[in-house]
Every structure is written in C-alpha cells, then in structure tokens.
Design a protein around this motif. Structure first.
Motif, PDB file in Angstrom:
ATOM      1  N   MET A   1       3.481   2.409  -4.851  1.00  0.00           N
ATOM      2  CA  MET A   1       3.413   2.881  -6.242  1.00  0.00           C
ATOM      3  C   MET A   1       3.163   4.386  -6.306  1.00  0.00           C
ATOM      4  O   MET A   1       3.744   5.082  -7.137  1.00  0.00           O
ATOM      5  CB  MET A   1       2.326   2.139  -7.026  1.00  0.00           C
ATOM      6  CG  MET A   1       2.727   0.738  -7.439  1.00  0.00           C
ATOM      7  SD  MET A   1       4.240   0.677  -8.415  1.00  0.00           S
ATOM      8  CE  MET A   1       3.708   1.414  -9.932  1.00  0.00           C
ATOM      9  N   ARG A   2       2.328   4.891  -5.418  1.00  0.00           N
ATOM     10  CA  ARG A   2       2.068   6.336  -5.392  1.00  0.00           C
ATOM     11  C   ARG A   2       3.358   7.087  -5.075  1.00  0.00           C
ATOM     12  O   ARG A   2       3.695   8.065  -5.757  1.00  0.00           O
ATOM     13  CB  ARG A   2       0.993   6.667  -4.347  1.00  0.00           C
ATOM     14  CG  ARG A   2       0.647   8.154  -4.300  1.00  0.00           C
ATOM     15  CD  ARG A   2      -0.399   8.480  -3.240  1.00  0.00           C
ATOM     16  NE  ARG A   2      -0.102   7.977  -1.910  1.00  0.00           N
ATOM     17  CZ  ARG A   2       0.798   8.523  -1.065  1.00  0.00           C
ATOM     18  NH1 ARG A   2       1.477   9.585  -1.415  1.00  0.00           N
ATOM     19  NH2 ARG A   2       1.001   8.006   0.129  1.00  0.00           N
ATOM     20  N   LYS A   3       4.112   6.615  -4.064  1.00  0.00           N
ATOM     21  CA  LYS A   3       5.387   7.265  -3.725  1.00  0.00           C
ATOM     22  C   LYS A   3       6.370   7.163  -4.879  1.00  0.00           C
ATOM     23  O   LYS A   3       7.104   8.109  -5.157  1.00  0.00           O
ATOM     24  CB  LYS A   3       5.998   6.608  -2.488  1.00  0.00           C
ATOM     25  CG  LYS A   3       5.388   7.029  -1.195  1.00  0.00           C
ATOM     26  CD  LYS A   3       6.155   6.380  -0.044  1.00  0.00           C
ATOM     27  CE  LYS A   3       5.527   6.672   1.280  1.00  0.00           C
ATOM     28  NZ  LYS A   3       6.222   5.983   2.377  1.00  0.00           N
TER      29      LYS A   3
ATOM     30  N   PRO B   1       0.819  -1.225   0.000  1.00  0.00           N
ATOM     31  CA  PRO B   1       0.000   0.000   0.000  1.00  0.00           C
ATOM     32  C   PRO B   1       0.851   1.272   0.000  1.00  0.00           C
ATOM     33  O   PRO B   1       1.756   1.427   0.811  1.00  0.00           O
ATOM     34  CB  PRO B   1      -0.798  -0.113   1.295  1.00  0.00           C
ATOM     35  CG  PRO B   1      -0.796  -1.557   1.639  1.00  0.00           C
ATOM     36  CD  PRO B   1       0.483  -2.122   1.105  1.00  0.00           C
ATOM     37  N   GLY B   2       0.570   2.148  -0.936  1.00  0.00           N
ATOM     38  CA  GLY B   2       1.226   3.453  -0.990  1.00  0.00           C
ATOM     39  C   GLY B   2       2.557   3.481  -1.713  1.00  0.00           C
ATOM     40  O   GLY B   2       3.065   4.562  -2.013  1.00  0.00           O
TER      41      GLY B   2
ATOM     42  N   ILE C   1       5.754   6.952  -8.105  1.00  0.00           N
ATOM     43  CA  ILE C   1       5.368   7.846  -9.201  1.00  0.00           C
ATOM     44  C   ILE C   1       5.580   9.314  -8.822  1.00  0.00           C
ATOM     45  O   ILE C   1       6.090  10.099  -9.622  1.00  0.00           O
ATOM     46  CB  ILE C   1       3.904   7.587  -9.610  1.00  0.00           C
ATOM     47  CG1 ILE C   1       3.803   6.200 -10.261  1.00  0.00           C
ATOM     48  CG2 ILE C   1       3.390   8.662 -10.548  1.00  0.00           C
ATOM     49  CD1 ILE C   1       2.394   5.708 -10.445  1.00  0.00           C
ATOM     50  N   GLU C   2       5.215   9.680  -7.597  1.00  0.00           N
ATOM     51  CA  GLU C   2       5.298  11.081  -7.187  1.00  0.00           C
ATOM     52  C   GLU C   2       6.713  11.537  -6.842  1.00  0.00           C
ATOM     53  O   GLU C   2       7.096  12.650  -7.162  1.00  0.00           O
ATOM     54  CB  GLU C   2       4.380  11.326  -5.991  1.00  0.00           C
ATOM     55  CG  GLU C   2       2.906  11.243  -6.334  1.00  0.00           C
ATOM     56  CD  GLU C   2       2.003  11.360  -5.112  1.00  0.00           C
ATOM     57  OE1 GLU C   2       2.520  11.526  -3.986  1.00  0.00           O
ATOM     58  OE2 GLU C   2       0.773  11.281  -5.291  1.00  0.00           O
ATOM     59  N   THR C   3       7.468  10.697  -6.154  1.00  0.00           N
ATOM     60  CA  THR C   3       8.779  11.125  -5.648  1.00  0.00           C
ATOM     61  C   THR C   3       9.954  10.292  -6.135  1.00  0.00           C
ATOM     62  O   THR C   3      11.103  10.683  -5.949  1.00  0.00           O
ATOM     63  CB  THR C   3       8.801  11.092  -4.104  1.00  0.00           C
ATOM     64  OG1 THR C   3       8.711   9.730  -3.673  1.00  0.00           O
ATOM     65  CG2 THR C   3       7.667  11.913  -3.512  1.00  0.00           C
TER      66      THR C   3
END
Length: 172
Positions: free
Chosen positions: A67-69, A64-65, A71-73
């Motif tokens: 892939m978002r991290k 959880p979280g 892509i974003e950072t």
C-alpha cells in the motif's frame, strides 16, 4: 518483470505465492465452478462469480509495504487494474449491460494493450533500448495480451445469458 524493470526486479517467494499464485488458483476455481453451474442450470444468475478476479487485489494489497508503494509510486496498481479490465472484458464478451457501456469497456480493454506497446518502451525501457530489449518487451506485451483475453473469456462465463429449455423441446 526483468524485461520491464531490469535489475530492479526482485522475486519474493511470499509475495509471489500470496499475491499471484493463491489468488490465481482461487479465481480459476471460482470461474471453473461457475462454468459447472452454468452447464447444470443455464438460467441461474451467476453474476457475482464474475467478480472473482478481485481476489487478486484482496490478496496483494494487504502484503507488507504494498500500500505504501501504491500510494507513493503507483507500483502495484496492476493488482487492481488487471482484475477490473478482465471483468470489463467479460462483460463485453458476454454481451451484458447497456450498449454504450460495452462499447466504452471494449475500447478501454482492447485499446490498452496496443497503447502499452506504443508508449510502454518510453517508460519501461532504457533510452535508447537495444534490439533485444525491444523484442523482449514485445514478447511481454504478447503474453500479457493473451492472458488478458483468457481472463476476459473466463470472466464472461458467469455473465452469459442462460437459455431456458421449453417443455417438449429439450435436448435429446
């Protein structure tokens, strides 16, 4: 991690177990099995076993979280880069592939560690870093380099060329 990112480092038992320990155990078991198979049948093709470090990406990226991290950072990209660098190092150590590819891979694999040592403090340490922070960073680099050499050596096992035993000239 604390030496790299300071107080922002947080330990999460689930992510550590699922994203580091589990894939490490699976990768180690698969590479150990390839060594066992290589010893029993040197001519056997075990190339796919060298891809076992990709288990790190397969286990880490679905957390959880993450892939978002990523892509974003860009945080978490090491789950992809480390296995690829280990596999490339294995190809170089095993002497497999075209010469130009081994030279390119060897340059990237061997060159990224001193490059990290030179430019890393600018990105990972506060400015100006204390002597203790510099020593801790250097120690982290040394440990990372040793782990990368071990991973590359392990990844080379399934890629080594097998030796066929000719009739009458076997081992004693």
């Amino acid at each position: 991690m604390r030496n790299l990112v300071g107080d922002a480092a947080r330990t999460n038992a689930r992510n550590t177990a699922v994203g580091i320990m589990l894939p490490g155990a699976i990768t180690g078991a698969v590479l150990a099995r390839s060594a066992e198979l290589r010893a029993g049948a040197p001519e056997r093709n075990l190339d796919l076993y060298a891809a076992s470090p990709l288990v790190f990406a397969a286990c880490t990226l679905p957390l959880p979280g993450i892939m978002r991290k990523l892509i974003e950072t860009g945080e978490g990209s090491n789950a992809i880069a480390t296995p690829l660098l280990g596999m490339a190092g294995g190809m170089v150590l095993a002497g497999r592939g075209p010469l130009w590819a081994r030279i390119a891979a060897g340059t990237v694999v061997a060159g990224h560690i001193p490059l990290l040592a030179v430019i890393g403090p600018k990105f990972f340490l506060p400015s100006p870093p204390t002597g203790r922070e510099r020593v801790a960073f250097a120690l982290n680099n040394l440990i990372y380099g040793a782990c990368m050499v071990a991973l590359a050596a392990a990844c080379s096992i399934p890629l080594r060329r097998g030796r066929t035993v000719t009739e009458g000239k076997g081992q004693p």
